[in-house]
Design a protein around this motif. Structure first.
Motif, PDB file in Angstrom:
ATOM      1  N   ALA A 160      -0.648   4.926  -0.944  1.00  0.00           N
ATOM      2  CA  ALA A 160      -1.862   5.091  -0.142  1.00  0.00           C
ATOM      3  C   ALA A 160      -1.468   5.009   1.332  1.00  0.00           C
ATOM      4  CB  ALA A 160      -2.893   4.031  -0.491  1.00  0.00           C
ATOM      5  N   VAL A 168      -3.715   2.567   8.555  1.00  0.00           N
ATOM      6  CA  VAL A 168      -4.916   2.000   9.176  1.00  0.00           C
ATOM      7  C   VAL A 168      -4.856   0.472   9.127  1.00  0.00           C
ATOM      8  CG1 VAL A 168      -7.412   1.836   8.908  1.00  0.00           C
ATOM      9  CG2 VAL A 168      -6.321   3.998   8.835  1.00  0.00           C
ATOM     10  N   ASN A 169      -4.262  -0.065   8.058  1.00  0.00           N
ATOM     11  CA  ASN A 169      -4.108  -1.514   7.979  1.00  0.00           C
ATOM     12  C   ASN A 169      -3.249  -2.036   9.116  1.00  0.00           C
ATOM     13  OD1 ASN A 169      -4.691  -3.879   6.585  1.00  0.00           O
ATOM     14  ND2 ASN A 169      -2.666  -3.893   5.685  1.00  0.00           N
ATOM     15  N   LEU A 172      -8.535  12.194   1.910  1.00  0.00           N
ATOM     16  CA  LEU A 172      -9.513  11.167   2.282  1.00  0.00           C
ATOM     17  C   LEU A 172     -10.458  11.661   3.368  1.00  0.00           C
ATOM     18  CD1 LEU A 172      -7.603   7.814   2.214  1.00  0.00           C
ATOM     19  CD2 LEU A 172      -9.228   8.704   0.633  1.00  0.00           C
ATOM     20  N   GLY A 207      -4.188   9.375  -1.640  1.00  0.00           N
ATOM     21  CA  GLY A 207      -4.323   8.515  -0.469  1.00  0.00           C
ATOM     22  C   GLY A 207      -3.911   9.183   0.821  1.00  0.00           C
ATOM     23  N   PHE A 262      -2.658   6.472   4.062  1.00  0.00           N
ATOM     24  CA  PHE A 262      -3.704   6.345   5.087  1.00  0.00           C
ATOM     25  C   PHE A 262      -4.148   4.895   5.224  1.00  0.00           C
ATOM     26  CE2 PHE A 262      -8.290   6.358   6.071  1.00  0.00           C
ATOM     27  CZ  PHE A 262      -8.196   6.795   7.367  1.00  0.00           C
ATOM     28  N   ILE A 263      -4.383   4.234   4.080  1.00  0.00           N
ATOM     29  CA  ILE A 263      -4.832   2.846   4.132  1.00  0.00           C
ATOM     30  C   ILE A 263      -3.743   1.966   4.734  1.00  0.00           C
ATOM     31  CG2 ILE A 263      -5.551   0.909   2.703  1.00  0.00           C
ATOM     32  CD1 ILE A 263      -7.648   2.956   3.074  1.00  0.00           C
ATOM     33  N   TYR A 323       0.828  -1.210   0.000  1.00  0.00           N
ATOM     34  CA  TYR A 323       0.000   0.000   0.000  1.00  0.00           C
ATOM     35  C   TYR A 323       0.858   1.253   0.000  1.00  0.00           C
ATOM     36  CZ  TYR A 323      -4.153  -2.678   1.300  1.00  0.00           C
ATOM     37  OH  TYR A 323      -5.183  -3.541   1.326  1.00  0.00           O
TER      38      TYR A 323
END
Lengths: 110, 183
Positions: free
Chosen positions: B67, B73-74, B148, B143, B69-70, B61
């Motif tokens: 990305a 958060v992942n 977002l 991202g 943020f993803i 990611y």
């Protein structure tokens, strides 16, 4: 704000990312079909959710639409709730039957 | 924004070819550890390999898809919260010696054939599309948290609120289900 630093970034082809997420999804399906341990079946479901997350993020970045990453955020939130409920159910199954083998659960008797 | 600039500088140093080889390595580690999750007998090892899979996906990611943020958060949600839930449940419940965890040979082979057929079908569907050129990421702030957050709180406000109700009900439900019966 970034100005002259860099404007574009070259990354990997999209179909390799799709191929990776398809492989992880198929491995998750394999785990659900093959294993009898309820915990591992649950982790295979998590693997499938992660494959979907990777696919959504790849398409979102490729097409320049940030809604896909918001969907990934919602999928993660639902997955967290699902894990909490599912593990509670597995703990209750273990207390009642002293086993987490899902083949025992084919009898729907109270 | 600092993280973004740092990643951009790192990407200028690492050339496109290096990104490609790094992706091959990460994809290999992800598929290998996912297979180990499914096929290992001991379920503590299985959970640890699942953490490894999540970390490689986070690296993909951040490095390949830009990305951030993803990716963060992942790590926080999957490698933090969900894995801690799995490990605590397994370790507190003392399931260290579960019996044979694979099904019979017949079920094993039929499951492998079914998953293989699924994979072949999906890959054959993928070959129709023409996405083989290297992806050029033009919107570098796509991202990021700033972009977002704007999209989340402007276009997806109602689902965000519904998610909070879902969390509350899931928390109450988990406590109710896992509570010991007193009578």
């Amino acid at each position: 704000m970034q100005g002259d630093i860099v404007q574009t970034v070259q990354s990997v082809p999209l179909n390799q990312l799709i191929l990776l997420s398809l492989c992880i999804f198929a491995i998750g399906v394999l785990g659900v079909l093959v294993r009898r341990n309820a915990i591992i079946v649950f982790m295979s479901v998590e693997l499938m959710l992660n494959a979907v997350n990777l696919l959504l993020t790849s398409f979102s970045v490729s097409f320049g639409d940030s809604a896909g990453q918001i969907f990934v955020f919602f999928i993660m939130a639902v997955a967290a709730a699902e894990v909490a409920i599912g593990l509670a159910i597995i703990v209750m199954i273990y207390r009642n039957t002293n086993s987490i083998d899902i083949d025992i659960l084919n009898k729907l008797k109270g | 924004m600092n993280l973004n600039l740092l990643c951009l500088h790192a990407k200028r140093i690492i050339s496109a070819l290096m990104i490609q080889y790094l992706f091959y390595f990460l994809a290999f580690v992800a598929i290998f550890s996912a297979l180990k999750v499914v096929l290992t007998k001991n379920h503590i090892y299985s959970i640890l390999f699942l953490i490894l899979t999540f970390f490689t996906l986070t690296a993909i990611y951040i490095l390949m898809l830009n990305a951030q943020f993803i990716g963060i958060v992942n790590i926080i949600v999957y490698a933090g919260a969900i894995m801690v839930l799995f490990l605590y449940t397994v370790m507190f419940s003392n399931w260290n010696r579960s019996t044979d965890t694979l099904k019979s040979k017949y079920m094993l082979w039929s499951g492998m054939i079914a998953a293989g057929i699924l994979l072949v079908t999906l890959v054959a569907a993928l070959r129709v599309m023409e996405f083989s050129r290297p992806m050029i990421i033009t919107q570098l702030d796509l991202g990021m948290v700033k972009n977002l957050g704007k999209v989340l709180f402007r276009d997806f406000m109602l689902p965000f609120e519904v998610i909070s109700i879902l969390f509350l009900s899931a928390m109450v439900g988990a406590v109710l289900i896992a509570k010991k019966d007193t009578n």
